[in-house]
Design an enzyme around this catalytic site. Structure first.
Site, PDB file in Angstrom:
ATOM      1  N   LYS A 156      -0.538   4.779   4.576  1.00 47.84           N
ATOM      2  CA  LYS A 156      -1.430   3.842   5.293  1.00 47.84           C
ATOM      3  C   LYS A 156      -0.884   3.592   6.699  1.00 47.84           C
ATOM      4  O   LYS A 156       0.312   3.353   6.863  1.00 47.84           O
ATOM      5  CB  LYS A 156      -1.544   2.516   4.524  1.00 47.84           C
TER       6      LYS A 156
ATOM      7  N   HIS B 242       0.841  -1.212   0.000  1.00 45.71           N
ATOM      8  CA  HIS B 242       0.000   0.000   0.000  1.00 45.71           C
ATOM      9  C   HIS B 242       0.868   1.250   0.000  1.00 45.71           C
ATOM     10  O   HIS B 242       2.061   1.191   0.306  1.00 45.71           O
ATOM     11  CB  HIS B 242      -0.918   0.022   1.231  1.00 45.71           C
TER      12      HIS B 242
HETATM   13  N1  LIG Z   1     -12.636  -1.144   2.625  1.00 45.90           N
HETATM   14  C1  LIG Z   1     -12.036  -0.650   1.540  1.00 45.90           C
HETATM   15  O1  LIG Z   1     -12.337  -1.005   0.387  1.00 45.90           O
HETATM   16  C2  LIG Z   1     -10.970   0.418   1.756  1.00 45.90           C
HETATM   17  C3  LIG Z   1     -10.247   0.936   0.672  1.00 45.90           C
HETATM   18  C4  LIG Z   1      -9.322   1.948   0.924  1.00 45.90           C
HETATM   19  C5  LIG Z   1      -9.137   2.420   2.209  1.00 45.90           C
HETATM   20  N2  LIG Z   1      -9.837   1.862   3.243  1.00 45.90           N
HETATM   21  C6  LIG Z   1      -9.744   2.356   4.626  1.00 45.90           C
HETATM   22  O2  LIG Z   1     -10.569   3.517   4.688  1.00 45.90           O
HETATM   23  C7  LIG Z   1     -10.065   4.381   5.713  1.00 45.90           C
HETATM   24  C8  LIG Z   1      -9.825   5.772   5.121  1.00 45.90           C
HETATM   25  O3  LIG Z   1      -8.782   5.682   4.182  1.00 45.90           O
HETATM   26  P1  LIG Z   1      -8.237   7.007   3.473  1.00 45.90           P
HETATM   27  O4  LIG Z   1      -7.112   6.579   2.634  1.00 45.90           O
HETATM   28  O5  LIG Z   1      -9.370   7.775   2.874  1.00 45.90           O
HETATM   29  O6  LIG Z   1      -7.678   7.787   4.764  1.00 45.90           O
HETATM   30  P2  LIG Z   1      -7.496   9.364   4.952  1.00 45.90           P
HETATM   31  O7  LIG Z   1      -7.205  10.001   3.639  1.00 45.90           O
HETATM   32  O8  LIG Z   1      -6.533   9.527   6.072  1.00 45.90           O
HETATM   33  O9  LIG Z   1      -8.945   9.876   5.408  1.00 45.90           O
HETATM   34  C9  LIG Z   1      -9.478   9.551   6.672  1.00 45.90           C
HETATM   35  C10 LIG Z   1     -10.652  10.490   6.931  1.00 45.90           C
HETATM   36  O10 LIG Z   1     -11.163  10.208   8.237  1.00 45.90           O
HETATM   37  C11 LIG Z   1     -11.398  11.434   8.907  1.00 45.90           C
HETATM   38  N3  LIG Z   1     -11.202  11.250  10.355  1.00 45.90           N
HETATM   39  C12 LIG Z   1     -10.097  10.778  10.963  1.00 45.90           C
HETATM   40  N4  LIG Z   1     -10.278  10.781  12.299  1.00 45.90           N
HETATM   41  C13 LIG Z   1     -11.532  11.263  12.510  1.00 45.90           C
HETATM   42  C14 LIG Z   1     -12.305  11.524  13.678  1.00 45.90           C
HETATM   43  N5  LIG Z   1     -11.826  11.256  14.910  1.00 45.90           N
HETATM   44  N6  LIG Z   1     -13.579  11.994  13.519  1.00 45.90           N
HETATM   45  C15 LIG Z   1     -14.058  12.235  12.281  1.00 45.90           C
HETATM   46  N7  LIG Z   1     -13.370  12.026  11.138  1.00 45.90           N
HETATM   47  C16 LIG Z   1     -12.123  11.559  11.260  1.00 45.90           C
HETATM   48  C17 LIG Z   1     -10.357  12.388   8.344  1.00 45.90           C
HETATM   49  O11 LIG Z   1     -10.839  13.689   8.485  1.00 45.90           O
HETATM   50  P3  LIG Z   1      -9.938  14.993   8.208  1.00 45.90           P
HETATM   51  O12 LIG Z   1      -9.383  14.877   6.825  1.00 45.90           O
HETATM   52  O13 LIG Z   1     -10.942  16.068   8.305  1.00 45.90           O
HETATM   53  O14 LIG Z   1      -8.880  14.971   9.253  1.00 45.90           O
HETATM   54  C18 LIG Z   1     -10.313  11.964   6.891  1.00 45.90           C
HETATM   55  O15 LIG Z   1     -11.313  12.621   6.142  1.00 45.90           O
HETATM   56  C19 LIG Z   1      -8.798   3.689   6.251  1.00 45.90           C
HETATM   57  O16 LIG Z   1      -9.146   2.951   7.392  1.00 45.90           O
HETATM   58  C20 LIG Z   1      -8.381   2.775   5.116  1.00 45.90           C
HETATM   59  O17 LIG Z   1      -7.606   1.677   5.547  1.00 45.90           O
HETATM   60  C21 LIG Z   1     -10.748   0.884   3.031  1.00 45.90           C
END
Ligand SMILES: NC(=O)c1ccc[n+]([C@@H]2O[C@H](COP(=O)([O-])OP(=O)(O)OC[C@H]3O[C@@H](n4cnc5c(N)ncnc54)[C@H](OP(=O)(O)O)[C@@H]3O)[C@@H](O)[C@H]2O)c1
Length: 262
Positions: A154, A150
């Site tokens: 991550k 990844h």
């Molecule tokens: N299941 C799947 O198919 C899949 C695919 C890809 C990723 N994922 C997972 O999805 C998640 C997000 O990935 P990403 O790459 O988008 O991460 P990211 O870019 O870091 O985004 C995370 C988001 O969560 C918000 N956040 C974090 N802490 C928070 C809190 N305490 N309260 C409210 N909002 C909060 C952040 O808000 P701010 O930006 O406003 O700080 C940000 O918008 C991860 O766990 C990743 O492993 C899953």
């Protein structure tokens, strides 16, 4: 996905400013039967104009919604789950790295609301798990190791998909999953274990390869996601599919099976 003639479902998007949140926003115009009523963001990262943004500090005041899509980080999960329980709304979550307390809370919540959590919303990765389970059933005495790769940002390891893949292989062999990483003087390979190695670098969206080893030959089963929108589309389809269903823990595999059968 089957379109219905009913009103669009009302969607809350949690983690809207993140990489996955933005991918969901970019694919939503493809799904007129899903209407975004609120996009929750923790910070004041700018979102495209016209998006109904709500700060995560004011969650209790969000407007009514039918289903939430969650792509946030693990510490935020429990507050969103509480909100969905309060509102009797469905929850589709792709957030990885959840604690065992979160997993327990999901099980409990499944008696009250429809829930679907998946470590990987791409159809290709779901089919990879099916293939790995089948191969492991046919080759139960072969050794299995998994490598996941990844992007550099991550924060959890191994990936949720690598763990799901290991569970599929263990299910195929009829064993409990025993996965391990290897650091230091670990000795020879322990039979029955599934090693998982995590690579982090660059902008890799997500790659998983399960290798089954025997004497003189090996099989590699792999999946490479090149664009986050494959996960985003899977999550939006799941949201449409789960909204209005009976409370319970629903599986992406059931949605994939129904879509592939259509
Ligand atoms: N299941 C799947 O198919 C899949 C695919 C890809 C990723 N994922 C997972 O999805 C998640 C997000 O990935 P990403 O790459 O988008 O991460 P990211 O870019 O870091 O985004 C995370 C988001 O969560 C918000 N956040 C974090 N802490 C928070 C809190 N305490 N309260 C409210 N909002 C909060 C952040 O808000 P701010 O930006 O406003 O700080 C940000 O918008 C991860 O766990 C990743 O492993 C899953």
């Amino acid at each position: 996905m089957t379109c219905s003639a009913t009103d669009p479902i009302r969607l809350l998007l949690f983690g809207a400013a993140g990489r996955m949140g933005q991918a969901v926003l970019s694919v939503l115009p493809e799904y007129p039967q899903v209407e975004l009523v609120v996009a929750v963001s923790r910070s004041d990262h700018p979102l495209p104009p016209g998006i109904p943004v709500f700060p995560s500090t004011a969650l209790a005041g969000v407007p009514e919604f039918d289903v939430a899509i969650d792509f946030s980080l693990a510490p935020a999960f429990s507050r969103l789950l509480e909100l969905c329980l309060d509102r009797r709304a469905a929850l589709v979550s792709g957030t990885t790295g959840l604690s065992s307390a979160d997993r327990h809370a999901i099980e409990q919540a499944g008696t009250r609301i429809p829930l679907l959590w998946s470590s990987n919303f791409s159809i290709g990765a779901a089919v990879l798990c099916v293939l790995a389970e089948r191969a492991a059933r046919l080759l139960a005495d072969w050794e299995c190791e998994i490598v996941e790769t990844h992007h550099r940002r991550k924060i959890d390891a191994p990936s949720g998909t690598a763990l799901a893949l290991a569970e599929s292989v263990a299910r195929g062999r009829g064993e409990d999953t025993v996965w391990r990483d290897r650091i230091g003087s670990v000795g020879p390979r322990t039979p029955g274990t599934i090693g998982i190695a995590s690579l982090r670098g660059g902008d890799v969206v997500g790659e998983h390869v399960a290798t089954l080893f025997s004497e003189g030959e090996r099989i590699e089963l792999g999946h490479r996601a090149q664009d986050r929108r494959v996960f985003a589309r899977g999550a939006v389809r799941a949201a449409h599919w789960i909204a209005g269903r009976e409370p319970g823990i629903h599986q992406l595999a059931d949605l994939v099976a129904s879509e592939l059968a259509d």
